[in-house]
Design a protein around this motif. Structure first.
Motif, PDB file in Angstrom:
ATOM      1  N   ASN A  88       0.829  -1.194   0.000  1.00  0.00           N
ATOM      2  CA  ASN A  88       0.000   0.000   0.000  1.00  0.00           C
ATOM      3  C   ASN A  88       0.868   1.250   0.000  1.00  0.00           C
ATOM      4  O   ASN A  88       1.889   1.310   0.685  1.00  0.00           O
ATOM      5  CB  ASN A  88      -0.908   0.025   1.236  1.00  0.00           C
ATOM      6  CG  ASN A  88      -1.949  -1.068   1.191  1.00  0.00           C
ATOM      7  OD1 ASN A  88      -2.263  -1.593   0.134  1.00  0.00           O
ATOM      8  ND2 ASN A  88      -2.479  -1.409   2.345  1.00  0.00           N
ATOM      9  N   ASP A 129      -4.258  12.788   1.283  1.00  0.00           N
ATOM     10  CA  ASP A 129      -5.322  12.012   1.919  1.00  0.00           C
ATOM     11  C   ASP A 129      -5.868  12.758   3.134  1.00  0.00           C
ATOM     12  O   ASP A 129      -7.056  12.699   3.425  1.00  0.00           O
ATOM     13  CB  ASP A 129      -4.776  10.645   2.354  1.00  0.00           C
ATOM     14  CG  ASP A 129      -4.285   9.850   1.165  1.00  0.00           C
ATOM     15  OD1 ASP A 129      -5.136   9.458   0.338  1.00  0.00           O
ATOM     16  OD2 ASP A 129      -3.059   9.649   1.037  1.00  0.00           O
ATOM     17  N   GLN A 132      -9.543  14.076   3.803  1.00  0.00           N
ATOM     18  CA  GLN A 132      -9.917  14.083   5.215  1.00  0.00           C
ATOM     19  C   GLN A 132      -9.254  15.283   5.897  1.00  0.00           C
ATOM     20  O   GLN A 132      -8.062  15.518   5.690  1.00  0.00           O
ATOM     21  CB  GLN A 132      -9.480  12.786   5.896  1.00  0.00           C
ATOM     22  CG  GLN A 132     -10.010  11.538   5.228  1.00  0.00           C
ATOM     23  CD  GLN A 132     -11.521  11.514   5.152  1.00  0.00           C
ATOM     24  OE1 GLN A 132     -12.202  11.776   6.137  1.00  0.00           O
ATOM     25  NE2 GLN A 132     -12.048  11.218   3.980  1.00  0.00           N
ATOM     26  N   LYS A 173      -4.288   7.971  12.422  1.00  0.00           N
ATOM     27  CA  LYS A 173      -4.550   6.564  12.080  1.00  0.00           C
ATOM     28  C   LYS A 173      -6.046   6.278  12.058  1.00  0.00           C
ATOM     29  O   LYS A 173      -6.547   5.582  11.177  1.00  0.00           O
ATOM     30  CB  LYS A 173      -3.842   5.630  13.069  1.00  0.00           C
ATOM     31  CG  LYS A 173      -2.366   5.514  12.833  1.00  0.00           C
ATOM     32  CD  LYS A 173      -2.094   4.852  11.502  1.00  0.00           C
ATOM     33  CE  LYS A 173      -0.659   4.444  11.390  1.00  0.00           C
ATOM     34  NZ  LYS A 173      -0.367   3.768  10.124  1.00  0.00           N
ATOM     35  N   ALA A 174      -6.790   6.806  13.037  1.00  0.00           N
ATOM     36  CA  ALA A 174      -8.237   6.590  13.074  1.00  0.00           C
ATOM     37  C   ALA A 174      -8.898   7.161  11.822  1.00  0.00           C
ATOM     38  O   ALA A 174      -9.717   6.481  11.187  1.00  0.00           O
ATOM     39  CB  ALA A 174      -8.843   7.226  14.332  1.00  0.00           C
ATOM     40  N   LEU A 233      -7.584   7.702   8.925  1.00  0.00           N
ATOM     41  CA  LEU A 233      -7.212   6.880   7.773  1.00  0.00           C
ATOM     42  C   LEU A 233      -8.032   5.602   7.690  1.00  0.00           C
ATOM     43  O   LEU A 233      -8.181   5.027   6.618  1.00  0.00           O
ATOM     44  CB  LEU A 233      -5.712   6.543   7.811  1.00  0.00           C
ATOM     45  CG  LEU A 233      -4.783   7.701   7.483  1.00  0.00           C
ATOM     46  CD1 LEU A 233      -3.334   7.301   7.749  1.00  0.00           C
ATOM     47  CD2 LEU A 233      -4.975   8.173   6.040  1.00  0.00           C
ATOM     48  N   HIS A 234      -8.586   5.166   8.822  1.00  0.00           N
ATOM     49  CA  HIS A 234      -9.431   3.968   8.863  1.00  0.00           C
ATOM     50  C   HIS A 234     -10.919   4.317   8.918  1.00  0.00           C
ATOM     51  O   HIS A 234     -11.745   3.482   9.290  1.00  0.00           O
ATOM     52  CB  HIS A 234      -9.041   3.089  10.059  1.00  0.00           C
ATOM     53  CG  HIS A 234      -7.732   2.404   9.868  1.00  0.00           C
ATOM     54  ND1 HIS A 234      -6.544   2.925  10.307  1.00  0.00           N
ATOM     55  CD2 HIS A 234      -7.427   1.240   9.246  1.00  0.00           C
ATOM     56  CE1 HIS A 234      -5.563   2.114   9.978  1.00  0.00           C
ATOM     57  NE2 HIS A 234      -6.066   1.082   9.332  1.00  0.00           N
ATOM     58  N   GLY A 235     -11.260   5.559   8.562  1.00  0.00           N
ATOM     59  CA  GLY A 235     -12.662   5.954   8.496  1.00  0.00           C
ATOM     60  C   GLY A 235     -13.306   6.198   9.846  1.00  0.00           C
ATOM     61  O   GLY A 235     -14.530   6.161   9.967  1.00  0.00           O
ATOM     62  N   GLN A 236     -12.501   6.446  10.866  1.00  0.00           N
ATOM     63  CA  GLN A 236     -12.996   6.679  12.221  1.00  0.00           C
ATOM     64  C   GLN A 236     -12.542   8.047  12.696  1.00  0.00           C
ATOM     65  O   GLN A 236     -11.789   8.729  12.013  1.00  0.00           O
ATOM     66  CB  GLN A 236     -12.456   5.604  13.172  1.00  0.00           C
ATOM     67  CG  GLN A 236     -12.731   4.190  12.742  1.00  0.00           C
ATOM     68  CD  GLN A 236     -14.204   3.861  12.754  1.00  0.00           C
ATOM     69  OE1 GLN A 236     -14.907   4.145  13.705  1.00  0.00           O
ATOM     70  NE2 GLN A 236     -14.687   3.264  11.684  1.00  0.00           N
TER      71      GLN A 236
END
Length: 147
Positions: A2, A52, A80, A119-120, A122-125
């Protein structure tokens, strides 16, 4: 493999911007794609690097962070945005949610909390301090009964 998530840091205080950049460089899977000192530079950088995440200071010399966030989300809805501020913006949470901001962080946050937020997101949280969660008033109307 990735690709690393590209992050732009937008802050008019060079010391804060540099410290944030150093913190992000230590975060696995994240690449600092640029630093901007104002809204105009931020918009140019977004077009150039297609980030991103944008870590966005709320007070910039040429426009407010919420105004800039709205412009970014209108033209780049997948970017984001994490508002990164030194002032209490709890009363603006609903406004930020309506704009599409993904997170809100205090500049007084511990480095680990900042990394967790990135990190959250990036994970949609997202993360919200428990004390602030209790103060948030969502504008969605009455709660639905469980079936």
């Amino acid at each position: 493999m990735n690709a690393a998530a590209k992050v732009i840091i937008v802050d008019d205080h060079p010391l804060i911007a540099q410290a944030t950049k150093e913190l992000m460089k230590r975060l696995e899977g994240v690449e600092v794609a640029g630093v901007a000192a104002n809204g105009a530079q931020c918009l140019e950088l977004i077009e150039e690097v297609e980030p991103d995440i944008v870590l966005l200071d709320f007070h910039l010399p040429d426009r407010s962070g919420d105004e800039l966030a709205a412009v970014i989300k209108n033209s780049h809805p997948d970017v984001q945005i994490i508002i990164f501020t030194g002032i209490d913006v709890t009363d603006l949470y609903n406004h930020f949610i309506q704009i599409g901001v993904s997170g809100i962080l205090s500049k007084e946050s511990d480095g680990e909390v900042i990394k967790l937020m990135v990190k959250a997101v990036l994970h949609g949280q997202t993360l919200l301090p428990q004390t602030q969660l209790r103060q948030v008033r969502f504008l969605q109307g009455a709660p639905r009964p469980r079936s």
